[in-house]
Design a protein around this motif. Structure first.
Motif, mmCIF file in Angstrom:
data_model
loop_
_atom_site.group_PDB
_atom_site.id
_atom_site.type_symbol
_atom_site.label_atom_id
_atom_site.label_comp_id
_atom_site.label_asym_id
_atom_site.label_seq_id
_atom_site.Cartn_x
_atom_site.Cartn_y
_atom_site.Cartn_z
ATOM 1 N N HIS A 134 -8.962 -10.122 -11.522
ATOM 2 C CA HIS A 134 -8.742 -10.877 -10.136
ATOM 3 C C HIS A 134 -7.330 -9.960 -8.979
ATOM 4 O O HIS A 134 -7.514 -10.313 -8.395
ATOM 5 C CB HIS A 134 -7.785 -12.050 -10.341
ATOM 6 N N LEU A 135 -5.840 -9.258 -10.265
ATOM 7 C CA LEU A 135 -4.851 -9.659 -9.651
ATOM 8 C C LEU A 135 -5.281 -8.003 -8.658
ATOM 9 O O LEU A 135 -5.133 -7.636 -7.540
ATOM 10 C CB LEU A 135 -4.048 -9.061 -10.542
ATOM 11 N N MET B 6 -5.643 -5.450 -0.362
ATOM 12 C CA MET B 6 -4.725 -4.722 0.269
ATOM 13 C C MET B 6 -4.783 -3.883 0.579
ATOM 14 O O MET B 6 -4.052 -3.301 1.653
ATOM 15 C CB MET B 6 -3.946 -5.529 -0.398
ATOM 16 N N GLN B 7 -5.200 -2.712 -0.330
ATOM 17 C CA GLN B 7 -4.988 -1.546 0.493
ATOM 18 C C GLN B 7 -6.175 -0.489 0.990
ATOM 19 O O GLN B 7 -5.946 0.077 0.789
ATOM 20 C CB GLN B 7 -4.765 -0.924 -1.164
ATOM 21 N N GLU B 8 -7.056 -1.963 1.201
ATOM 22 C CA GLU B 8 -8.403 -1.507 2.061
ATOM 23 C C GLU B 8 -8.968 -0.711 1.280
ATOM 24 O O GLU B 8 -9.516 0.432 0.998
ATOM 25 C CB GLU B 8 -8.278 -0.810 3.170
ATOM 26 N N ARG B 9 -8.670 -0.798 -0.178
ATOM 27 C CA ARG B 9 -10.101 0.451 -0.427
ATOM 28 C C ARG B 9 -11.019 -0.882 -1.530
ATOM 29 O O ARG B 9 -11.097 -1.246 -2.760
ATOM 30 C CB ARG B 9 -8.990 0.643 -2.695
ATOM 31 N N VAL C 47 -10.663 -13.295 1.004
ATOM 32 C CA VAL C 47 -10.224 -12.000 0.416
ATOM 33 C C VAL C 47 -11.781 -11.740 0.049
ATOM 34 O O VAL C 47 -12.119 -10.107 0.478
ATOM 35 C CB VAL C 47 -8.680 -11.767 -0.340
ATOM 36 N N ARG C 48 -12.586 -12.276 -0.918
ATOM 37 C CA ARG C 48 -13.466 -11.069 -1.656
ATOM 38 C C ARG C 48 -14.706 -10.577 -0.477
ATOM 39 O O ARG C 48 -14.337 -9.459 0.216
ATOM 40 C CB ARG C 48 -13.876 -12.061 -2.281
ATOM 41 N N ALA D 138 0.668 -0.840 0.306
ATOM 42 C CA ALA D 138 -0.128 0.404 0.170
ATOM 43 C C ALA D 138 0.806 1.095 -0.111
ATOM 44 O O ALA D 138 0.388 2.314 -0.205
ATOM 45 C CB ALA D 138 -1.118 -0.174 1.413
ATOM 46 N N THR D 139 2.430 1.227 -0.530
ATOM 47 C CA THR D 139 2.531 2.216 -0.537
ATOM 48 C C THR D 139 2.270 3.561 -1.718
ATOM 49 O O THR D 139 1.685 2.631 -2.923
ATOM 50 C CB THR D 139 4.230 2.113 -0.789
#
Length: 382
Positions: free
Chosen positions: A326-327, A334-337, A370-371, A296-297
């Motif tokens: 998918h990616l 992971m970036q909480e978006r 994850v979904r 998340a940089t």
């Protein structure tokens, strides 16, 4: 013969000699640093995909309300709903009929992305049973379409000998058979290149031969020139080459990220090549245990934004578009978006044979985990 394909490579004379006399020293595949059982994202598995082990999975009300599917209803063999004509050709081949495959490959023409995708799918079928392919070759012995399928089949068959486990869990006999079959595949692949000189597919297939046999960097550079002179922004070609340049195979993280960044920065919108740095970063993080904060940089957020624009400009029915979605779904989570992630998850739900899920021993369960995280966090924010 492979002699002809090698002669068209614009490489130094010394490398030609090395290649022509076959004096490469076959080296054992280096220990794969990926902690999962797969040796490579595109390496064929030895076993049929298992049904997701979803015992204990409880679908939340939020996930159910969106009509999303549980693990046991996720297709683990593909990343997207396949085009009906492709399904028909592949299933006909499995049943022993070659004409639908021949007709569809001829129709595909010089759409190199679709040609490569179809040839590789048919080659995987022929790697299991090539009776239908041999009948095709008997009727049309000089068919470039049959030849490119045979080339992929030869490479797939070699990787089946290799198996899908770590090098430390692969026997000497498996390695011996793997290298021998790959060596024979070079000639088959060379003939496919001779029969259709404009087609990049045999050269892309050659990457997987070189990956297994340990082609030196100079030869891979020359091979890459042959590919990009035919199809400069071919997604499958870039994906395959990224495997070669990665630390787990023949390169390093620096080489892989450099390759990926150049590809992304020089590609037109809709090519999907903006996904390459995301792939390179993901494999680096997976293999090194890099902290989640690196996903998340600001640089990675910028890369994800570029890939979102890229996928929006791409053919929605393209053979690799769903894989990039998918990616993106994984990185956005992971970036909480989460709202943006959910948009991607909705578009690919039901099909999970894509990075990063296929690195897991249970892709369907990992996809749903994850979904569901993205769904529930998005709901909590409303």
């Amino acid at each position: 013969m492979l002699l002809v394909i090698l002669l068209i490579f614009a490489i130094p004379t010394a490398v030609f000699v090395i290649w022509l006399v076959g004096s490469f020293v076959l080296e054992f595949v280096r220990e794969y640093r990926n902690p999962t059982p797969d040796t490579d994202p595109d390496a064929p598995d030895d076993d049929e995909d298992a049904t997701a082990e979803d015992e204990g999975y409880v679908m939340s009300d939020e996930v159910a309300a969106l009509g999303l599917l549980p693990p046991d209803r996720q297709n683990t063999k593909t990343s997207r709903p396949e085009q009906p004509e492709v399904v028909f050709a592949v299933e006909a081949a499995r049943s022993g009929a070659w004409r639908p495959a021949a007709d569809l490959l001829e129709k595909t023409g010089d759409d190199w992305e679709r040609r490569s995708s179809l040839a590789f799918q048919l080659g995987d079928v022929a790697a299991v049973d090539d009776t239908w392919l041999r009948e095709w070759e008997a009727v049309h012995p000089d068919s470039a379409d049959a030849a490119v399928v045979a080339a992929k089949a030869a490479v797939s068959r070699a990787w089946k000998f290799r198996g899908a486990k770590l090098a430390s869990h692969t026997t000497d006999e498996q390695f011996r058979d793997f290298h021998q079959v790959l060596g024979r595949a070079r000639g088959i692949n060379g003939r496919a290149a001779e029969l259709n000189p404009a087609d990049p597919t045999p050269y892309i297939n050659e990457i997987w031969i070189g990956l297994g046999l340990g082609y030196p960097h100079e030869v891979m550079h020359a091979l890459w020139e042959e590919i990009t002179s035919r199809a400069p922004h071919h997604y499958e070609a870039h994906f395959s080459a990224l495997q070669y340049w990665s630390a787990k195979w023949r390169g390093s993280h620096e080489l892989a990220m450099g390759f990926a960044t150049r590809a992304a920065d020089n590609a037109p919108p809709g090519s999907l090549l903006s996904a390459m740095p995301l792939l390179a970063h993901y494999e680096y993080a997976l293999n090194t245990g890099a902290p989640d904060s690196e996903d998340a940089t600001p640089e990675m957020v910028k890369r994800v934004d570029a890939a979102l624009l890229d996928v929006a400009a791409a053919d929605p029915d393209g053979p690799r578009t769903a894989e990039v979605r998918h990616l993106l779904a994984a990185f956005l989570t992971m970036q909480e978006r989460d709202e943006a992630a959910l948009e991607q998850f909705r578009l690919v739900d039901g099909y999970v044979n894509a990075v990063p899920w296929r690195y897991s021993s249970d892709p369907a369960a990992e996809f749903c985990r994850v979904r569901d995280t993205a769904v529930e966090r998005a709901h909590a924010k409303t």
